[in-house]
Design a protein around this motif. Structure first.
Motif, mmCIF file in Angstrom:
data_model
loop_
_atom_site.group_PDB
_atom_site.id
_atom_site.type_symbol
_atom_site.label_atom_id
_atom_site.label_comp_id
_atom_site.label_asym_id
_atom_site.label_seq_id
_atom_site.Cartn_x
_atom_site.Cartn_y
_atom_site.Cartn_z
ATOM 1 N N LEU A 101 0.984 5.761 2.363
ATOM 2 C CA LEU A 101 0.346 4.428 1.967
ATOM 3 C C LEU A 101 -0.075 3.125 2.433
ATOM 4 N N GLY A 102 0.214 3.398 3.666
ATOM 5 C CA GLY A 102 -0.727 2.962 5.088
ATOM 6 C C GLY A 102 -2.256 3.148 4.954
ATOM 7 N N ASN A 103 -2.827 4.271 4.085
ATOM 8 C CA ASN A 103 -3.895 4.444 3.993
ATOM 9 C C ASN A 103 -4.670 4.228 2.564
ATOM 10 N N VAL A 104 -3.721 3.987 1.785
ATOM 11 C CA VAL A 104 -4.465 3.410 0.320
ATOM 12 C C VAL A 104 -4.158 1.850 0.709
ATOM 13 N N LEU A 108 -7.232 -2.242 0.904
ATOM 14 C CA LEU A 108 -6.875 -3.632 0.345
ATOM 15 C C LEU A 108 -7.078 -5.838 0.875
ATOM 16 N N VAL A 109 -5.788 -4.461 2.450
ATOM 17 C CA VAL A 109 -5.531 -5.529 3.554
ATOM 18 C C VAL A 109 -6.829 -6.349 4.337
ATOM 19 N N THR A 110 -7.459 -5.100 4.817
ATOM 20 C CA THR A 110 -8.000 -5.539 6.118
ATOM 21 C C THR A 110 -9.433 -5.736 5.110
ATOM 22 N N GLY A 117 2.064 -7.652 -0.160
ATOM 23 C CA GLY A 117 2.795 -7.094 -0.802
ATOM 24 C C GLY A 117 2.186 -6.928 -2.322
ATOM 25 N N LYS A 118 1.306 -7.793 -2.319
ATOM 26 C CA LYS A 118 0.430 -7.282 -3.215
ATOM 27 C C LYS A 118 -0.414 -5.864 -3.271
ATOM 28 N N ALA A 119 -0.918 -5.569 -2.580
ATOM 29 C CA ALA A 119 -1.631 -4.298 -1.857
ATOM 30 C C ALA A 119 -0.208 -3.628 -1.922
ATOM 31 N N ARG A 120 1.271 -3.994 -0.982
ATOM 32 C CA ARG A 120 1.789 -2.574 -1.147
ATOM 33 C C ARG A 120 2.241 -1.815 -2.893
ATOM 34 N N ALA A 121 1.993 -2.927 -4.408
ATOM 35 C CA ALA A 121 2.545 -2.684 -4.821
ATOM 36 C C ALA A 121 1.245 -1.830 -5.743
ATOM 37 N N ARG A 122 -0.055 -2.244 -5.035
ATOM 38 C CA ARG A 122 -1.033 -1.542 -6.030
ATOM 39 C C ARG A 122 -0.943 0.181 -5.181
ATOM 40 N N SER A 123 -0.682 -0.172 -4.027
ATOM 41 C CA SER A 123 -1.188 1.439 -3.638
ATOM 42 C C SER A 123 0.267 2.142 -3.812
ATOM 43 N N LEU A 124 0.865 1.914 -3.970
ATOM 44 C CA LEU A 124 2.146 2.062 -4.327
ATOM 45 C C LEU A 124 2.089 2.707 -6.026
ATOM 46 N N GLU A 125 1.677 1.744 -6.935
ATOM 47 C CA GLU A 125 1.234 2.585 -8.514
ATOM 48 C C GLU A 125 0.415 3.164 -7.880
ATOM 49 N N LEU A 126 -0.718 3.561 -7.368
ATOM 50 C CA LEU A 126 -2.300 4.938 -6.966
ATOM 51 C C LEU A 126 -1.473 5.853 -6.657
ATOM 52 N N ILE A 153 -7.702 10.529 -2.832
ATOM 53 C CA ILE A 153 -8.631 9.686 -4.829
ATOM 54 C C ILE A 153 -7.445 8.957 -4.108
ATOM 55 N N ALA A 154 -6.098 8.253 -4.434
ATOM 56 C CA ALA A 154 -5.569 6.939 -4.555
ATOM 57 C C ALA A 154 -6.063 6.229 -3.674
ATOM 58 N N ARG A 155 -6.819 6.473 -2.546
ATOM 59 C CA ARG A 155 -7.651 5.151 -2.033
ATOM 60 C C ARG A 155 -8.659 4.689 -1.929
ATOM 61 N N ALA A 156 -8.714 5.552 -2.986
ATOM 62 C CA ALA A 156 -10.715 5.388 -3.355
ATOM 63 C C ALA A 156 -10.690 4.239 -4.587
#
Length: 248
Positions: A101-104, A108-110, A117-126, A153-156
């Motif tokens: 999750l942190g990789n994805v 978005l955060v940095t 919260g928004k970045a976490r939701a998007r990352s979990l979705e991917l 791939i999710a991170r990209a």
């Protein structure tokens, strides 16, 4: 979506790309094939400007960058291009000190400064999209190679790039694990994701790619629809290379 025109790239005295031109339509999957050292990975890196060509022109989305010998493009122009691309590397390149999750979430955060919260939701979705929602809290060392590549791939995909660049996405995996990654890429293709990939994997080129470009010695020798090029290549050098792939 992408137009490369007369791209020249050298490392010292070694000319790696020689007047390369390529067009990639929006929503299409284009595979770059060719022997090792033919310039496939370098061409990918020129698209997102990890390598800066010495000559030629790149158009991606609405941005145009002209390359002039001895002159580096403006920083803002480079950043605009990079923000439109996502890169999947051969050896995953996950941050070992970040969970899946942190990789994805990282870019978005940095980079994009999204709220956590928004970045976490998007990352979990991917992660769910690539079949790894249940591994969100796992560290890279706890994941198989196929799982690591799916996280990559999710991170990209996290910043919603206009084009996904894949550099030999299955070559570091054994055939069983490679199937996982091929299935994810096939699903992205069905959804209309624009992709440019360098690969030796026949499953990606013959079954997923719409167009194929064959590189040899820094030149694109032949392009065409994937199935047509594999069935009846025009150039003898292309025919030899495809024959070698089929016997592996």
């Amino acid at each position: 979506m992408i137009a490369l025109t007369d791209i020249e790239m050298s490392f010292g005295d070694l000319a790696v790309l020689k007047s390369v031109s390529l067009r990639i339509a929006e929503g299409s999957v284009t595979a770059l094939i060719g022997p090792s050292g033919s310039g496939k990975s370098t061409l990918l890196r020129c698209v997102n400007l990890l390598e800066i060509p010495q000559a030629g022109e790149l158009v991606i989305g609405g941005d145009r960058v002209e390359f002039v010998p001895g002159k580096r493009p403006e920083r803002d122009a480079i950043l605009r291009v990079r923000r439109q691309t996502g890169m999947v590397f051969q050896n995953f390149q996950l941050f070992p000190h970040r969970t899946a999750l942190g990789n994805v979430m990282e870019s978005l955060v940095t980079v994009l400064k999204w709220p956590e919260g928004k970045a976490r939701a998007r990352s979990l979705e991917l992660l769910d999209k690539v079949g790894l929602a249940h591994k969100a809290d796992a560290w890279p060392a706890q994941l198989s190679g196929g799982q690591q590549q799916r996280v990559a791939i999710a991170r990209a995909l996290a910043p919603a790039p206009k084009v996904l660049l894949c550099d030999e996405p299955t070559s570091a995996l054994d055939p069983e694990l490679a199937v996982e990654v091929v299935e994810v890429i096939a699903q992205l293709a069905r959804e209309g994701t624009t992709m440019l990939m360098a690969t030796h994997d026949l499953r990606l080129t013959a079954n997923i790619a719409h167009e194929v470009a064959f590189l040899d010695g820094g030149h694109i020798l032949e392009t065409g629809p994937a199935r047509a090029l594999f069935a009846a290549p025009v150039q003898e050098r292309t025919r030899q290379f495809i024959s070698t792939l089929l016997t592996q």
